[in-house]
Write a protein that holds these residues in place. Structure first.
Motif, PDB file in Angstrom:
ATOM      1  N   SER A   2       0.826  -1.199   0.000  1.00  0.00           N
ATOM      2  CA  SER A   2       0.000   0.000   0.000  1.00  0.00           C
ATOM      3  C   SER A   2       0.864   1.254   0.000  1.00  0.00           C
ATOM      4  O   SER A   2       2.046   1.220   0.327  1.00  0.00           O
ATOM      5  CB  SER A   2      -0.942   0.006   1.203  1.00  0.00           C
ATOM      6  OG  SER A   2      -0.236   0.257   2.381  1.00  0.00           O
ATOM      7  N   GLN A   3       0.252   2.344  -0.313  1.00  0.00           N
ATOM      8  CA  GLN A   3       0.963   3.613  -0.398  1.00  0.00           C
ATOM      9  C   GLN A   3       1.140   4.254   0.979  1.00  0.00           C
ATOM     10  O   GLN A   3       1.976   5.125   1.161  1.00  0.00           O
ATOM     11  CB  GLN A   3       0.205   4.563  -1.330  1.00  0.00           C
ATOM     12  CG  GLN A   3       1.058   5.682  -1.842  1.00  0.00           C
ATOM     13  CD  GLN A   3       0.373   6.455  -2.946  1.00  0.00           C
ATOM     14  OE1 GLN A   3      -0.660   6.061  -3.473  1.00  0.00           O
ATOM     15  NE2 GLN A   3       0.944   7.573  -3.316  1.00  0.00           N
ATOM     16  N   ILE A   4       0.346   3.804   1.968  1.00  0.00           N
ATOM     17  CA  ILE A   4       0.427   4.350   3.321  1.00  0.00           C
ATOM     18  C   ILE A   4       0.690   3.238   4.319  1.00  0.00           C
ATOM     19  O   ILE A   4       0.095   2.163   4.245  1.00  0.00           O
ATOM     20  CB  ILE A   4      -0.871   5.099   3.691  1.00  0.00           C
ATOM     21  CG1 ILE A   4      -1.006   6.348   2.818  1.00  0.00           C
ATOM     22  CG2 ILE A   4      -0.899   5.459   5.171  1.00  0.00           C
ATOM     23  CD1 ILE A   4      -2.170   7.241   3.163  1.00  0.00           C
ATOM     24  N   ASP A  52      -5.206   8.532  -5.225  1.00  0.00           N
ATOM     25  CA  ASP A  52      -5.236   9.762  -6.005  1.00  0.00           C
ATOM     26  C   ASP A  52      -4.724  10.908  -5.140  1.00  0.00           C
ATOM     27  O   ASP A  52      -4.852  10.870  -3.915  1.00  0.00           O
ATOM     28  CB  ASP A  52      -6.663  10.071  -6.459  1.00  0.00           C
ATOM     29  CG  ASP A  52      -7.165   9.075  -7.499  1.00  0.00           C
ATOM     30  OD1 ASP A  52      -6.336   8.529  -8.258  1.00  0.00           O
ATOM     31  OD2 ASP A  52      -8.390   8.843  -7.540  1.00  0.00           O
ATOM     32  N   PRO A  53      -4.129  11.916  -5.750  1.00  0.00           N
ATOM     33  CA  PRO A  53      -3.722  13.082  -4.965  1.00  0.00           C
ATOM     34  C   PRO A  53      -4.906  13.659  -4.199  1.00  0.00           C
ATOM     35  O   PRO A  53      -6.028  13.695  -4.704  1.00  0.00           O
ATOM     36  CB  PRO A  53      -3.217  14.067  -6.025  1.00  0.00           C
ATOM     37  CG  PRO A  53      -2.794  13.203  -7.167  1.00  0.00           C
ATOM     38  CD  PRO A  53      -3.777  12.059  -7.164  1.00  0.00           C
ATOM     39  N   GLY A  54      -4.647  14.067  -2.968  1.00  0.00           N
ATOM     40  CA  GLY A  54      -5.710  14.633  -2.148  1.00  0.00           C
ATOM     41  C   GLY A  54      -5.400  14.499  -0.673  1.00  0.00           C
ATOM     42  O   GLY A  54      -4.300  14.104  -0.278  1.00  0.00           O
ATOM     43  N   VAL A  82      -3.427  13.845   6.150  1.00  0.00           N
ATOM     44  CA  VAL A  82      -2.195  13.901   5.365  1.00  0.00           C
ATOM     45  C   VAL A  82      -2.538  14.258   3.924  1.00  0.00           C
ATOM     46  O   VAL A  82      -3.600  13.904   3.421  1.00  0.00           O
ATOM     47  CB  VAL A  82      -1.411  12.574   5.425  1.00  0.00           C
ATOM     48  CG1 VAL A  82      -0.964  12.272   6.842  1.00  0.00           C
ATOM     49  CG2 VAL A  82      -2.229  11.419   4.884  1.00  0.00           C
ATOM     50  N   ALA A  83      -1.618  14.957   3.279  1.00  0.00           N
ATOM     51  CA  ALA A  83      -1.788  15.352   1.879  1.00  0.00           C
ATOM     52  C   ALA A  83      -0.959  14.430   1.004  1.00  0.00           C
ATOM     53  O   ALA A  83       0.270  14.418   1.088  1.00  0.00           O
ATOM     54  CB  ALA A  83      -1.358  16.797   1.682  1.00  0.00           C
ATOM     55  N   VAL A  84      -1.619  13.649   0.185  1.00  0.00           N
ATOM     56  CA  VAL A  84      -0.951  12.754  -0.758  1.00  0.00           C
ATOM     57  C   VAL A  84      -0.780  13.512  -2.061  1.00  0.00           C
ATOM     58  O   VAL A  84      -1.747  13.986  -2.646  1.00  0.00           O
ATOM     59  CB  VAL A  84      -1.772  11.460  -0.954  1.00  0.00           C
ATOM     60  CG1 VAL A  84      -1.211  10.630  -2.097  1.00  0.00           C
ATOM     61  CG2 VAL A  84      -1.812  10.664   0.340  1.00  0.00           C
TER      62      VAL A  84
END
Length: 108
Positions: A2-4, A52-54, A82-84
């Motif tokens: 995962s990305q996080i 997605d960015p956000g 958090v800002a991705v």
């Protein structure tokens, strides 16, 4: 993968916080994933491989954790936004926790 990911440390006990429920959601509250910290206090895969960015929210069920360890806490829940920026980066969000304080930072 995962990305996080996250890691929760119990500063009052000087070790990992095992069994903390963690939720990843979008800023509007839509739940994307859940996990529970392992024996090392980690959730390695929290959510999808690509976000997605956000803005996203990671929420830790700290009240239930402290209740399970027979301790009172001022923070029944800790939520971190958090800002991705994009799909190519990994975001590791550690939480350093005690019954009456917490801190966080962007890890690696």
């Amino acid at each position: 993968m995962s990305q996080i990911s996250t890691h929760v440390l119990d500063a009052a006990l000087g070790g990992p916080a095992r069994g903390v429920a963690v939720t990843l959601s979008q800023a509007d509250g839509l739940e994307l994933a859940t996990g529970v910290t392992d024996d090392a206090g980690r959730v390695a895969d929290l959510g999808p491989e690509r976000l997605d960015p956000g803005t996203y929210r990671i929420t830790f069920a700290t009240g239930a954790y402290f209740a399970a360890t027979n301790r009172d806490t001022f923070y029944p829940r800790v939520s971190i936004e958090v800002a991705v920026a994009g799909p190519g980066e990994h975001y590791h969000v550690p939480l350093l926790l005690s019954p009456f304080s917490y801190s966080t930072y962007r890890g690696n």
